[in-house]
Design a protein around this motif. Structure first.
Motif, PDB file in Angstrom:
ATOM      1  N   ASN A  53       0.714  -1.224  -0.043  1.00 42.34           N
ATOM      2  CA  ASN A  53       0.118   0.193   0.053  1.00 42.34           C
ATOM      3  C   ASN A  53       0.719   1.345  -0.016  1.00 42.34           C
ATOM      4  O   ASN A  53       0.172   2.319  -0.337  1.00 42.34           O
ATOM      5  CB  ASN A  53      -0.801  -0.090   1.307  1.00 42.34           C
TER       6      ASN A  53
ATOM      7  N   SER B  77     -13.928   1.958   1.290  1.00 42.17           N
ATOM      8  CA  SER B  77     -13.291   2.217  -0.131  1.00 42.17           C
ATOM      9  C   SER B  77     -12.707   1.363  -0.982  1.00 42.17           C
ATOM     10  O   SER B  77     -13.202   0.941  -2.273  1.00 42.17           O
ATOM     11  CB  SER B  77     -12.353   3.373  -0.191  1.00 42.17           C
ATOM     12  N   THR B  78     -11.832   0.417  -0.325  1.00 38.68           N
ATOM     13  CA  THR B  78     -10.848  -0.471  -1.067  1.00 38.68           C
ATOM     14  C   THR B  78     -10.563  -1.898  -0.568  1.00 38.68           C
ATOM     15  O   THR B  78     -10.561  -1.960   0.817  1.00 38.68           O
ATOM     16  CB  THR B  78      -9.499   0.209  -1.226  1.00 38.68           C
TER      17      THR B  78
ATOM     18  N   VAL C  35      -8.318  -4.947  -1.534  1.00 42.56           N
ATOM     19  CA  VAL C  35      -7.322  -5.432  -2.556  1.00 42.56           C
ATOM     20  C   VAL C  35      -6.459  -6.334  -1.980  1.00 42.56           C
ATOM     21  O   VAL C  35      -6.071  -6.431  -0.642  1.00 42.56           O
ATOM     22  CB  VAL C  35      -6.487  -4.103  -2.793  1.00 42.56           C
TER      23      VAL C  35
ATOM     24  N   LEU D 132      -9.501  -6.521  -6.695  1.00 41.36           N
ATOM     25  CA  LEU D 132      -9.295  -5.070  -6.217  1.00 41.36           C
ATOM     26  C   LEU D 132     -10.847  -4.503  -6.500  1.00 41.36           C
ATOM     27  O   LEU D 132     -11.488  -4.531  -7.810  1.00 41.36           O
ATOM     28  CB  LEU D 132      -8.276  -4.182  -7.123  1.00 41.36           C
ATOM     29  N   THR D 133     -11.301  -4.169  -5.424  1.00 47.51           N
ATOM     30  CA  THR D 133     -12.595  -3.163  -5.524  1.00 47.51           C
ATOM     31  C   THR D 133     -12.143  -1.852  -5.177  1.00 47.51           C
ATOM     32  O   THR D 133     -11.619  -1.921  -4.101  1.00 47.51           O
ATOM     33  CB  THR D 133     -13.823  -3.849  -5.086  1.00 47.51           C
ATOM     34  N   VAL D 134     -12.594  -0.691  -5.897  1.00 45.99           N
ATOM     35  CA  VAL D 134     -12.389   0.710  -5.241  1.00 45.99           C
ATOM     36  C   VAL D 134     -13.203   1.626  -5.783  1.00 45.99           C
ATOM     37  O   VAL D 134     -13.718   1.230  -7.018  1.00 45.99           O
ATOM     38  CB  VAL D 134     -10.956   1.076  -5.654  1.00 45.99           C
TER      39      VAL D 134
ATOM     40  N   GLN E 135     -14.163   4.832  -7.851  1.00 48.04           N
ATOM     41  CA  GLN E 135     -13.442   5.537  -8.586  1.00 48.04           C
ATOM     42  C   GLN E 135     -14.117   6.674  -9.274  1.00 48.04           C
ATOM     43  O   GLN E 135     -14.824   6.320 -10.345  1.00 48.04           O
ATOM     44  CB  GLN E 135     -12.823   4.484  -9.640  1.00 48.04           C
TER      45      GLN E 135
ATOM     46  N   ARG F 194     -17.733   2.397  -8.967  1.00 52.10           N
ATOM     47  CA  ARG F 194     -17.062   1.346  -7.985  1.00 52.10           C
ATOM     48  C   ARG F 194     -16.878   0.375  -9.192  1.00 52.10           C
ATOM     49  O   ARG F 194     -17.788  -0.056  -9.884  1.00 52.10           O
ATOM     50  CB  ARG F 194     -17.663   1.020  -6.874  1.00 52.10           C
TER      51      ARG F 194
END
Length: 439
Positions: free
Chosen positions: A208, A286-287, A289, A299-301, A303, A317
């Motif tokens: 990270n 939010s994330t 990963v 990964l989900t974020v 955006q 997202r």
């Protein structure tokens, strides 16, 4: 190619938090990985939404081995794409629907469940054609699934997929595999990188700290405040890893008071109903990963397609899973899927896919940042002056329990969001497999 590799020396160096750079480039190491890792582990092959109907198939790879993944009347099966007569591929397409696969060389025909069902002139040229047909089915690949994710292994001795994944499934569920009913949107993208597969796998599982440097210009340009220092080091963010398995996942929650930003509220309610124990972790999320060892990353974020701030229901997202497919010690092929919840509107799915393509698609901005760094690491790891250099993995060197926020129910060894504990665990697992163990 090295002839003087000592696993004991590597283990001692890893305990000190260092590794020689040549682990990212050596040809002999790669051959060991093929035989001692990739021949024995579970590999992500496809998502069930890619083959929804009986007869649907896709061709995927376990390193250099083409595998037909097909939905039959009896369920999902997988076979090595190789005729038992002379070894030619029996399936020339990458996806489609078929009841049979016919070898183009001599016409041997197989059912989509793998049985040999047709040989030209069988009675005239074989003394016992029935025996040939009974004994020469397509080579079988073991397959098992977890919530739509289809995995395969070449090993009959590998543990079950459930045992292999262990408690990392808790994070696959948080990612969205439970409750969101994810499906693949579009075809998977593929591209080739001149980089060792481990540069990417260890980055997603989980580095990270690189976000602020590698992607710094994008963060400033797009005003992406969740990735600034105060949000990386916040007490609600954490990394979980699993000793002996190699899996590592990071969870970032910089939006208190907003649940799983970018997910429509009815779908959030569905997730909370199906997994109430995870409901507290949706707050501010939010994330998610991470890497499922050895080479599947997710990964989900959230955006935005423009600057922040974000809104609960108005910010796209995306969800992506990718396989870092080795093609040699200094090259890999990236397979990248975009996933969306079935319950989203078509417009929401389109925006999610657009956000994915802009960030982590084949020409995505974040993707290009990472690829350039991984290429440089691999080149220097093979260079005359760089291959013996020791690389440092000492961030958060103390392995004791994290003294931060109490995390009720989140499994794994929990560490702060900026740590190299997950990377060290990745390499310990790698070394254990090379020495003949399993994690």
């Amino acid at each position: 190619m090295r002839n003087d590799v000592s696993f004991q020396d590597l283990e001692r160096e890893l305990e000190r938090g260092v590794l020689p750079a040549w682990v990212f480039s050596d040809g002999r190491v790669y051959e060991w990985e093929r035989e001692r890792i990739f021949k024995r582990v579970w590999h992500f092959l496809a998502h069930e939404s890619e083959i929804p109907e009986a007869g649907d198939y896709v061709v995927r790879y376990i390193v250099d081995t083409p595998v037909i993944v097909v939905r039959t009347e009896q369920g999902v099966r997988a076979h090595v794409n190789m005729c038992r007569h002379r070894g030619a591929p029996v399936c020339r397409g990458e996806r489609g629907r078929s009841r049979v696969f016919r070898c183009p060389y001599h016409g041997w025909t197989y059912s989509n469940s793998g049985e040999l069902v047709g040989i030209p002139f069988r009675e005239q040229i074989y003394a016992d054609p029935g025996r040939i047909e009974r004994e020469l089915s397509l080579p079988l690949v073991r397959v098992q699934s977890y919530r739509g994710l289809i995995f395969g292994t070449l090993s009959e001795r590998a543990p079950s997929l459930e045992e292999y994944l262990g408690e990392s499934t808790w994070y696959l569920d948080l990612f969205g595999c439970r409750g969101l009913d994810l499906e693949v949107f579009g075809d998977p993208e593929r591209w080739t990188l001149s980089a060792n597969w481990k540069t990417a796998a260890e980055n997603f599982g989980v580095d990270n700290l690189h976000i602020l440097s590698t992607h710094g210009s994008l963060i400033v340009e797009l005003e992406q405040f969740p990735f600034r220092q105060e949000y990386l080091l916040g007490p609600t963010n954490f990394v979980a890893y699993f000793p002996g398995r190699g899996h590592a996942i990071a969870v970032n929650r910089p939006f208190p008071g907003m649940k799983f930003v970018g997910v429509p509220e009815p779908l959030i309610a569905k997730m909370e109903a199906e997994a109430p124990e995870q409901a507290p972790y949706l707050d501010g999320l939010s994330t998610v990963v991470g890497t499922i060892w050895p080479n599947l990353s997710l990964l989900t974020v959230v955006q935005p397609l423009g600057p922040y701030p974000v809104g609960q229901g108005e910010t796209p997202r995306y969800w992506t899973i990718r396989v870092w497919q080795p093609m040699g010690p200094t090259q890999m092929q990236v397979w990248s899927w975009c996933l969306v919840p079935r319950g989203m509107s078509e417009e929401q799915k389109r925006k999610s896919f657009q956000a994915y393509r802009l960030s982590f698609g084949v020409s995505g901005t974040f993707e290009q940042d990472d690829a350039e760094v991984w290429k440089g690491i691999t080149e220097l790891a093979a260079s005359l002056g760089g291959r013996e250099v020791r690389l440092n993995y000492e961030i958060d060197g103390a392995e004791g329990p994290w003294s931060g926020q109490q995390l009720n129910g989140a499994p794994g060894v929990i560490r702060p969001y900026v740590t190299e504990a997950g990377a060290r665990n990745f390499w310990r697992t790698w070394l254990s497999y090379l020495r003949g163990g399993e994690g």
